[in-house]
Scaffold this active site. Structure first.
Site, PDB file in Angstrom:
ATOM      1  N   ASP A  63      -0.094 -13.339  -1.288  1.00  0.00           N
ATOM      2  CA  ASP A  63       0.496 -12.042  -0.932  1.00  0.00           C
ATOM      3  C   ASP A  63      -0.642 -11.049  -1.107  1.00  0.00           C
ATOM      4  O   ASP A  63      -1.200 -10.925  -2.208  1.00  0.00           O
ATOM      5  CB  ASP A  63       1.660 -11.726  -1.897  1.00  0.00           C
ATOM      6  CG  ASP A  63       2.365 -10.422  -1.528  1.00  0.00           C
ATOM      7  OD1 ASP A  63       1.704  -9.487  -1.035  1.00  0.00           O
ATOM      8  OD2 ASP A  63       3.582 -10.342  -1.753  1.00  0.00           O
ATOM      9  N   ASN A  90      -5.448 -10.230   8.616  1.00  0.00           N
ATOM     10  CA  ASN A  90      -4.424 -10.137   9.660  1.00  0.00           C
ATOM     11  C   ASN A  90      -3.074  -9.630   9.138  1.00  0.00           C
ATOM     12  O   ASN A  90      -2.350  -8.959   9.876  1.00  0.00           O
ATOM     13  CB  ASN A  90      -4.253 -11.527  10.292  1.00  0.00           C
ATOM     14  CG  ASN A  90      -3.005 -11.616  11.129  1.00  0.00           C
ATOM     15  OD1 ASN A  90      -2.969 -11.183  12.279  1.00  0.00           O
ATOM     16  ND2 ASN A  90      -1.920 -12.153  10.565  1.00  0.00           N
ATOM     17  N   SER A 151      -5.183  -1.411  15.210  1.00  0.00           N
ATOM     18  CA  SER A 151      -4.255  -1.141  16.311  1.00  0.00           C
ATOM     19  C   SER A 151      -4.696   0.122  17.037  1.00  0.00           C
ATOM     20  O   SER A 151      -5.287   1.022  16.419  1.00  0.00           O
ATOM     21  CB  SER A 151      -2.851  -0.938  15.732  1.00  0.00           C
ATOM     22  OG  SER A 151      -2.013  -0.330  16.681  1.00  0.00           O
ATOM     23  N   TYR A 166       2.497   3.452   9.813  1.00  0.00           N
ATOM     24  CA  TYR A 166       1.648   2.478  10.504  1.00  0.00           C
ATOM     25  C   TYR A 166       0.353   3.145  10.988  1.00  0.00           C
ATOM     26  O   TYR A 166      -0.740   2.606  10.805  1.00  0.00           O
ATOM     27  CB  TYR A 166       2.419   1.888  11.686  1.00  0.00           C
ATOM     28  CG  TYR A 166       1.760   0.683  12.311  1.00  0.00           C
ATOM     29  CD1 TYR A 166       1.725  -0.536  11.649  1.00  0.00           C
ATOM     30  CD2 TYR A 166       1.180   0.769  13.568  1.00  0.00           C
ATOM     31  CE1 TYR A 166       1.136  -1.651  12.234  1.00  0.00           C
ATOM     32  CE2 TYR A 166       0.592  -0.350  14.166  1.00  0.00           C
ATOM     33  CZ  TYR A 166       0.571  -1.558  13.487  1.00  0.00           C
ATOM     34  OH  TYR A 166      -0.021  -2.663  14.071  1.00  0.00           O
ATOM     35  N   LYS A 170      -3.471   2.115   9.815  1.00  0.00           N
ATOM     36  CA  LYS A 170      -4.430   1.478  10.731  1.00  0.00           C
ATOM     37  C   LYS A 170      -5.692   2.339  10.895  1.00  0.00           C
ATOM     38  O   LYS A 170      -6.781   1.801  11.103  1.00  0.00           O
ATOM     39  CB  LYS A 170      -3.772   1.167  12.076  1.00  0.00           C
ATOM     40  CG  LYS A 170      -2.718   0.055  11.975  1.00  0.00           C
ATOM     41  CD  LYS A 170      -3.284  -1.267  11.434  1.00  0.00           C
ATOM     42  CE  LYS A 170      -2.289  -2.404  11.449  1.00  0.00           C
ATOM     43  NZ  LYS A 170      -2.795  -3.648  10.845  1.00  0.00           N
ATOM     44  N   VAL A 199       1.386  -7.503  21.606  1.00  0.00           N
ATOM     45  CA  VAL A 199       1.527  -8.960  21.625  1.00  0.00           C
ATOM     46  C   VAL A 199       2.947  -9.377  21.242  1.00  0.00           C
ATOM     47  O   VAL A 199       3.561  -8.800  20.327  1.00  0.00           O
ATOM     48  CB  VAL A 199       0.516  -9.591  20.630  1.00  0.00           C
ATOM     49  CG1 VAL A 199       0.521 -11.107  20.769  1.00  0.00           C
ATOM     50  CG2 VAL A 199      -0.884  -9.044  20.866  1.00  0.00           C
ATOM     51  N   THR A 201       5.168 -10.938  19.283  1.00  0.00           N
ATOM     52  CA  THR A 201       5.335 -11.510  17.941  1.00  0.00           C
ATOM     53  C   THR A 201       6.579 -10.846  17.354  1.00  0.00           C
ATOM     54  O   THR A 201       7.194  -9.995  18.006  1.00  0.00           O
ATOM     55  CB  THR A 201       4.132 -11.156  17.038  1.00  0.00           C
ATOM     56  OG1 THR A 201       4.086  -9.719  16.909  1.00  0.00           O
ATOM     57  CG2 THR A 201       2.814 -11.656  17.599  1.00  0.00           C
TER      58      THR A 201
HETATM   59  P1  NAP Z   1       4.037 -10.462  12.621  1.00  0.00           P
HETATM   60  O1  NAP Z   1       4.463 -11.512  13.559  1.00  0.00           O
HETATM   61  O2  NAP Z   1       5.035  -9.497  12.087  1.00  0.00           O
HETATM   62  O3  NAP Z   1       3.266 -11.180  11.426  1.00  0.00           O
HETATM   63  C1  NAP Z   1       2.834 -10.438  10.322  1.00  0.00           C
HETATM   64  C2  NAP Z   1       2.388 -11.416   9.269  1.00  0.00           C
HETATM   65  O4  NAP Z   1       1.939 -10.663   8.129  1.00  0.00           O
HETATM   66  C3  NAP Z   1       3.509 -12.345   8.792  1.00  0.00           C
HETATM   67  O5  NAP Z   1       2.983 -13.617   8.572  1.00  0.00           O
HETATM   68  C4  NAP Z   1       3.933 -11.702   7.479  1.00  0.00           C
HETATM   69  O6  NAP Z   1       4.495 -12.613   6.566  1.00  0.00           O
HETATM   70  C5  NAP Z   1       2.566 -11.245   6.994  1.00  0.00           C
HETATM   71  N1  NAP Z   1       2.642 -10.324   5.875  1.00  0.00           N
HETATM   72  C6  NAP Z   1       3.305  -9.154   5.780  1.00  0.00           C
HETATM   73  N2  NAP Z   1       3.120  -8.624   4.558  1.00  0.00           N
HETATM   74  C7  NAP Z   1       2.328  -9.493   3.874  1.00  0.00           C
HETATM   75  C8  NAP Z   1       1.799  -9.515   2.558  1.00  0.00           C
HETATM   76  N3  NAP Z   1       2.049  -8.553   1.665  1.00  0.00           N
HETATM   77  N4  NAP Z   1       0.989 -10.542   2.199  1.00  0.00           N
HETATM   78  C9  NAP Z   1       0.729 -11.541   3.073  1.00  0.00           C
HETATM   79  N5  NAP Z   1       1.235 -11.586   4.316  1.00  0.00           N
HETATM   80  C10 NAP Z   1       2.015 -10.575   4.705  1.00  0.00           C
HETATM   81  O7  NAP Z   1       2.914  -9.539  13.235  1.00  0.00           O
HETATM   82  P2  NAP Z   1       1.713  -9.788  14.265  1.00  0.00           P
HETATM   83  O8  NAP Z   1       2.089  -9.101  15.515  1.00  0.00           O
HETATM   84  O9  NAP Z   1       1.295 -11.204  14.279  1.00  0.00           O
HETATM   85  O10 NAP Z   1       0.613  -8.876  13.573  1.00  0.00           O
HETATM   86  C11 NAP Z   1      -0.590  -9.361  12.998  1.00  0.00           C
HETATM   87  C12 NAP Z   1      -1.535  -8.178  12.834  1.00  0.00           C
HETATM   88  O11 NAP Z   1      -1.804  -7.603  14.135  1.00  0.00           O
HETATM   89  C13 NAP Z   1      -0.955  -7.040  12.006  1.00  0.00           C
HETATM   90  O12 NAP Z   1      -1.951  -6.515  11.155  1.00  0.00           O
HETATM   91  C14 NAP Z   1      -0.515  -6.024  13.031  1.00  0.00           C
HETATM   92  O13 NAP Z   1      -0.500  -4.713  12.528  1.00  0.00           O
HETATM   93  C15 NAP Z   1      -1.572  -6.219  14.104  1.00  0.00           C
HETATM   94  N6  NAP Z   1      -1.149  -5.732  15.434  1.00  0.00           N
HETATM   95  C16 NAP Z   1      -0.129  -6.351  16.100  1.00  0.00           C
HETATM   96  C17 NAP Z   1       0.240  -5.871  17.364  1.00  0.00           C
HETATM   97  C18 NAP Z   1       1.334  -6.515  18.182  1.00  0.00           C
HETATM   98  O14 NAP Z   1       1.627  -6.012  19.278  1.00  0.00           O
HETATM   99  N7  NAP Z   1       1.956  -7.599  17.737  1.00  0.00           N
HETATM  100  C19 NAP Z   1      -0.426  -4.765  17.907  1.00  0.00           C
HETATM  101  C20 NAP Z   1      -1.457  -4.168  17.199  1.00  0.00           C
HETATM  102  C21 NAP Z   1      -1.816  -4.676  15.959  1.00  0.00           C
HETATM  103  P3  NAP Z   1       6.099 -12.836   6.421  1.00  0.00           P
HETATM  104  O15 NAP Z   1       6.493 -13.864   7.446  1.00  0.00           O
HETATM  105  O16 NAP Z   1       6.246 -13.334   5.009  1.00  0.00           O
HETATM  106  O17 NAP Z   1       6.758 -11.515   6.647  1.00  0.00           O
END
Ligand code: NAP
Length: 243
Positions: A63, A90, A151, A166, A170, A199, A201
């Site tokens: 964590d 990430n 982001s 957020y 960022k 993305v 997700t």
């Molecule tokens: P996601 O599917 O919500 O995954 C986020 C991950 O972070 C999950 O595995 C979550 O674990 C983990 N997490 C959250 N808090 C945590 C903590 N305290 N310690 C360890 N792990 C933790 O999001 P994603 O879209 O893959 O995002 C990945 C990164 O890309 C993020 O930094 C996000 O801000 C960035 N991003 C995403 C997008 C997009 O469109 N998806 C756009 C711009 C930037 P749990 O399963 O336990 O919750």
């Protein structure tokens, strides 16, 4: 354990989403990946999916808000491998939720500071402390690549309104990128931020325009930059992006 020269990568928040895809792709390049997640069962299941494909991946609980856990991870890397070549920061949260009607994103005019604080804990202080823990291992081997998942919402040049938690976090991780990069000059440790685009997700939602491989591509590219590559920059689609 891999050969002495096999690179070791750590990816945070990798049980799903972009982090999971980054693990898959780095491992596909022959890099030994330490897939971390805060929930052990989810992380182990994700890891098994990749080892089932014959990929060199192992699980470690982390964590990013847990300082003791961060030290346990760096102690493990030191004793097991004596190195950490790649860190992909990430893990992230998007704590700003829409109002009860589901229409409006939270305004800075009345946002709770606790929301911003939560974003800072996970999205900025977490990556800062994980980086602090692994940089000594990188320095010892005169090699490191740190990729910070940022982001477009953290971009100051085109900063919009709403979602202050957020956005501020960022922008904060982008500042970390610059500071770490400056202080690590001369150590062959390249530190960069990237935006994956929108993305599909859990965070991005089903309406997002990008599939996981496109979202992970720039992160994997930055994680495997050659010596002398860029550092202290912000990228999207492998191109420099304005701060
Ligand atoms: P996601 O599917 O919500 O995954 C986020 C991950 O972070 C999950 O595995 C979550 O674990 C983990 N997490 C959250 N808090 C945590 C903590 N305290 N310690 C360890 N792990 C933790 O999001 P994603 O879209 O893959 O995002 C990945 C990164 O890309 C993020 O930094 C996000 O801000 C960035 N991003 C995403 C997008 C997009 O469109 N998806 C756009 C711009 C930037 P749990 O399963 O336990 O919750």
């Amino acid at each position: 354990m891999g050969s002495a020269k096999q690179k070791i990568a750590v990816v945070t928040g990798a049980n799903r989403g972009i982090g999971f895809e980054v693990c898959k792709e780095l491992a596909g390049l022959g890099i030994r990946v330490v897939l971390t997640s805060r929930k052990e069962a989810k992380g182990r299941a994700a890891c098994q999916q990749l080892t089932g494909m014959g990929l060199p991946v192992e699980f470690h609980q982390l964590d990013v808000r847990d300082k003791d856990g961060i030290h346990r991870l760096s102690d493990y890397l030191k004793s097991q491998y004596g190195r950490c070549d790649i860190l992909v920061n990430n893990a992230g949260i998007f704590p700003d939720s829409r109002d009860a009607s589901g229409d409006d994103w939270p305004s800075v005019l009345d946002a709770a500071v606790d929301t911003v604080r939560a974003a800072m804990e996970t999205n900025v202080y977490g990556p800062m402390q994980v980086s602090q823990a692994v940089v000594p291992l990188m320095m010892a081997n005169n090699y490191g690549r740190i990729v910070n998942l940022s982001s477009g919402m953290g971009q100051l040049t085109y900063m919009g309104g709403h979602c202050p938690g957020y956005r501020i976090s960022k922008t904060g991780i982008n500042a970390l990128t610059r500071i770490f990069s400056e202080e690590l000059k001369g150590h062959n440790i390249l530190v960069n931020s990237m935006c994956p685009g929108w993305v599909k997700t859990e965070m991005g939602g089903s309406g997002a325009t990008r599939e996981l491989p496109e979202g992970a591509d720039t992160a994997v590219w930055l994680a495997t930059l050659p010596d002398g590559g860029p550092s202290g920059k912000f990228f999207r689609d492998r191109k420099e992006f304005e701060w």
